[in-house]
Design a protein around this motif. Structure first.
Motif, PDB file in Angstrom:
ATOM      1  N   PRO A  26       0.806  -1.229   0.000  1.00 17.34           N
ATOM      2  CA  PRO A  26       0.000   0.000   0.000  1.00 17.34           C
ATOM      3  C   PRO A  26       0.832   1.269   0.000  1.00 17.34           C
ATOM      4  O   PRO A  26       0.443   2.280  -0.593  1.00 17.34           O
ATOM      5  CB  PRO A  26      -0.814  -0.131   1.292  1.00 17.34           C
ATOM      6  CG  PRO A  26      -0.884  -1.601   1.552  1.00 17.34           C
ATOM      7  CD  PRO A  26       0.430  -2.151   1.089  1.00 17.34           C
ATOM      8  N   TYR A  61       1.585   2.985  -3.387  1.00 23.72           N
ATOM      9  CA  TYR A  61       0.578   3.874  -3.985  1.00 23.72           C
ATOM     10  C   TYR A  61       0.675   5.270  -3.383  1.00 23.72           C
ATOM     11  O   TYR A  61       0.510   6.274  -4.095  1.00 23.72           O
ATOM     12  CB  TYR A  61      -0.817   3.278  -3.791  1.00 23.72           C
ATOM     13  CG  TYR A  61      -0.999   1.988  -4.551  1.00 23.72           C
ATOM     14  CD1 TYR A  61      -1.360   1.998  -5.894  1.00 23.72           C
ATOM     15  CD2 TYR A  61      -0.766   0.759  -3.940  1.00 23.72           C
ATOM     16  CE1 TYR A  61      -1.499   0.813  -6.612  1.00 23.72           C
ATOM     17  CE2 TYR A  61      -0.896  -0.428  -4.647  1.00 23.72           C
ATOM     18  CZ  TYR A  61      -1.262  -0.392  -5.979  1.00 23.72           C
ATOM     19  OH  TYR A  61      -1.378  -1.569  -6.676  1.00 23.72           O
ATOM     20  N   CYS A  88      -7.590   1.627  -9.175  1.00 26.25           N
ATOM     21  CA  CYS A  88      -8.499   2.107  -8.121  1.00 26.25           C
ATOM     22  C   CYS A  88      -7.724   2.490  -6.861  1.00 26.25           C
ATOM     23  O   CYS A  88      -8.037   3.494  -6.200  1.00 26.25           O
ATOM     24  CB  CYS A  88      -9.534   1.037  -7.796  1.00 26.25           C
ATOM     25  SG  CYS A  88     -10.745   0.745  -9.109  1.00 26.25           S
ATOM     26  N   ARG A  89      -6.718   1.700  -6.515  1.00 29.34           N
ATOM     27  CA  ARG A  89      -5.910   2.011  -5.327  1.00 29.34           C
ATOM     28  C   ARG A  89      -5.174   3.342  -5.502  1.00 29.34           C
ATOM     29  O   ARG A  89      -5.135   4.163  -4.580  1.00 29.34           O
ATOM     30  CB  ARG A  89      -4.904   0.890  -5.079  1.00 29.34           C
ATOM     31  CG  ARG A  89      -5.509  -0.374  -4.482  1.00 29.34           C
ATOM     32  CD  ARG A  89      -4.502  -1.490  -4.455  1.00 29.34           C
ATOM     33  NE  ARG A  89      -4.994  -2.650  -3.718  1.00 29.34           N
ATOM     34  CZ  ARG A  89      -4.557  -3.888  -3.876  1.00 29.34           C
ATOM     35  NH1 ARG A  89      -3.605  -4.129  -4.773  1.00 29.34           N
ATOM     36  NH2 ARG A  89      -5.047  -4.877  -3.165  1.00 29.34           N
ATOM     37  N   ILE A 115      -7.656  -3.069 -10.219  1.00 31.18           N
ATOM     38  CA  ILE A 115      -7.564  -2.824  -8.774  1.00 31.18           C
ATOM     39  C   ILE A 115      -6.434  -1.843  -8.482  1.00 31.18           C
ATOM     40  O   ILE A 115      -6.565  -0.941  -7.646  1.00 31.18           O
ATOM     41  CB  ILE A 115      -7.353  -4.148  -8.023  1.00 31.18           C
ATOM     42  CG1 ILE A 115      -8.603  -5.030  -8.145  1.00 31.18           C
ATOM     43  CG2 ILE A 115      -7.023  -3.898  -6.552  1.00 31.18           C
ATOM     44  CD1 ILE A 115      -8.424  -6.429  -7.615  1.00 31.18           C
ATOM     45  N   SER A 116      -5.321  -1.999  -9.187  1.00 32.46           N
ATOM     46  CA  SER A 116      -4.186  -1.092  -8.999  1.00 32.46           C
ATOM     47  C   SER A 116      -4.583   0.343  -9.330  1.00 32.46           C
ATOM     48  O   SER A 116      -4.214   1.288  -8.612  1.00 32.46           O
ATOM     49  CB  SER A 116      -3.017  -1.546  -9.874  1.00 32.46           C
ATOM     50  OG  SER A 116      -1.811  -0.940  -9.492  1.00 32.46           O
TER      51      SER A 116
END
Length: 354
Positions: A14, A17, A78-79, A75-76
């Motif tokens: 996390p 990001y 969105c993160r 997903i990446s």
């Protein structure tokens, strides 16, 4: 307009990001008003998704696999959108359904056929930052397609071209292109400038550098690629990929495969098929059987072979060490990885240093 691409090595967790979001905020503060950011899946995510699918059905269709594996990049995206939004920046994300990139129906490694920049331009009118899920598009029927392993590079170059930008920045865990894999060959030297053709050859012969399709698309559409690395101390710029520049290099393809056939005619037929799809092969003989060595696009090559009426005798893993200059100088095969790596270091010392 700024086009950035961040590979999976930037997203080990996390915190990755958050770091990329911080870099985007710095670029905005420096006066770059509109930024498109292409992202890969978190490191290891694509392999995990594929394994999960094959646990359910070992013969899952290529289109089914494409739809599943593309979710890693979704997903990446969105993160990263969430991380950027937390910094108070107007941001949205788009996946393959909304990027305006259309391909053929070669599921597993589709080819770009047309582009339409309207969706991205519309998103940029409403937001300062657009996050794009890499390596995916849709075919002419509207089904999701996967552009291939490591193909987020290609997405970035395509977006740069469709927005009429002539440059994009690609970030990985190393700042540029080297004369050998710096993770394997400590003496590998950074190449400041390299020609499209030279780096495309390195990629086709197994080097973990830019996606060869991205390089070839960049050359065709006049997009300069800047290879960079995002570190704790800031951005490190390493290699510019453009029309000129060459250097000797040694590539190591640890996951190469040799596909053996019952006859030379069968091998030649399959070579022609793979060549039609832009897959580089080398003729080899193993145990007195004709075969083809494949060092890139391996999954797609296996898929094409499986779809023919010509069964392969065997598929064996090997390590291929390739010496490259302006052309392929020599390819060595070795079943023992450590010995192959020792050979690669020896060849690099002989050909690339001094």
């Amino acid at each position: 307009m700024t086009i950035l691409k961040f590979g999976g090595s930037n997203f080990l967790g996390p915190e990755g990001y958050d770091r990329v979001a911080g870099h985007i905020a710095q670029r905005r503060a420096a006066g770059e008003n509109k930024i498109v950011v292409v992202v890969s899946a978190m490191k290891g995510e694509t392999d995990s998704l594929k394994a999960q699918m094959l646990e359910v059905n070992k013969e899952a269709s290529p289109s089914n696999l494409d739809a599943a594996m593309a979710t890693g990049e979704m997903i990446s995206a969105c993160r990263l959108e969430a991380a950027v939004s937390r910094l108070g920046i107007s941001v949205t994300s788009l996946n393959g359904y909304g990027l305006g990139i259309r391909t053929n129906s070669d599921f597993g490694r589709a080819t770009v056929e047309s582009v339409d920049p309207r969706r991205i331009r519309s998103a940029l009118q409403e937001h300062d930052v657009v996050i794009a899920a890499g390596a995916q598009a849709i075919n002419q029927s509207g089904r999701l397609t996967f552009l291939g392993r490591n193909a987020s590079d290609l997405t970035a170059v395509v977006i740069a071209s469709m927005l009429e930008e002539h440059a994009c920045e690609i970030y990985s865990d190393v700042p540029g292109v080297y004369t050998g894999d710096p993770n394997l060959i400590a003496e590998a030297q950074l190449i400041p400038k390299i020609a499209y053709e030279a780096i495309a050859a390195m990629s086709r012969y197994g080097a973990k550098v830019l996606h060869h399709g991205a390089v070839e698309y960049a050359e065709k559409h006049g997009v300069t690629i800047f290879c960079k690395s995002l570190t704790n101390d800031g951005v490190v710029t390493g290699t510019t990929v453009t029309g000129h520049g060459n250097a000797r290099s040694v590539t190591v393809a640890r996951d190469a495969v040799v596909i053996s056939f019952a006859s030379v005619a069968e091998r030649d037929n399959l070579r022609a098929l793979l060549d039609q799809h832009g897959i580089t092969t080398i003729d080899v003989n193993r145990n007195d059987m004709p075969g083809l060595c494949v060092m890139s696009d391996i999954d797609f090559a296996k898929q094409l072979v499986a779809g023919t009426c010509t069964p392969s005798i065997s598929v064996q893993s090997t390590t291929a060490v390739t010496e490259l200059d302006s052309s392929v100088l020599c390819v060595h095969f070795h079943g023992d990885y450590e010995r192959a790596l020792s050979l690669a270091r020896q060849l690099h010392e002989q050909n690339c240093l001094g």
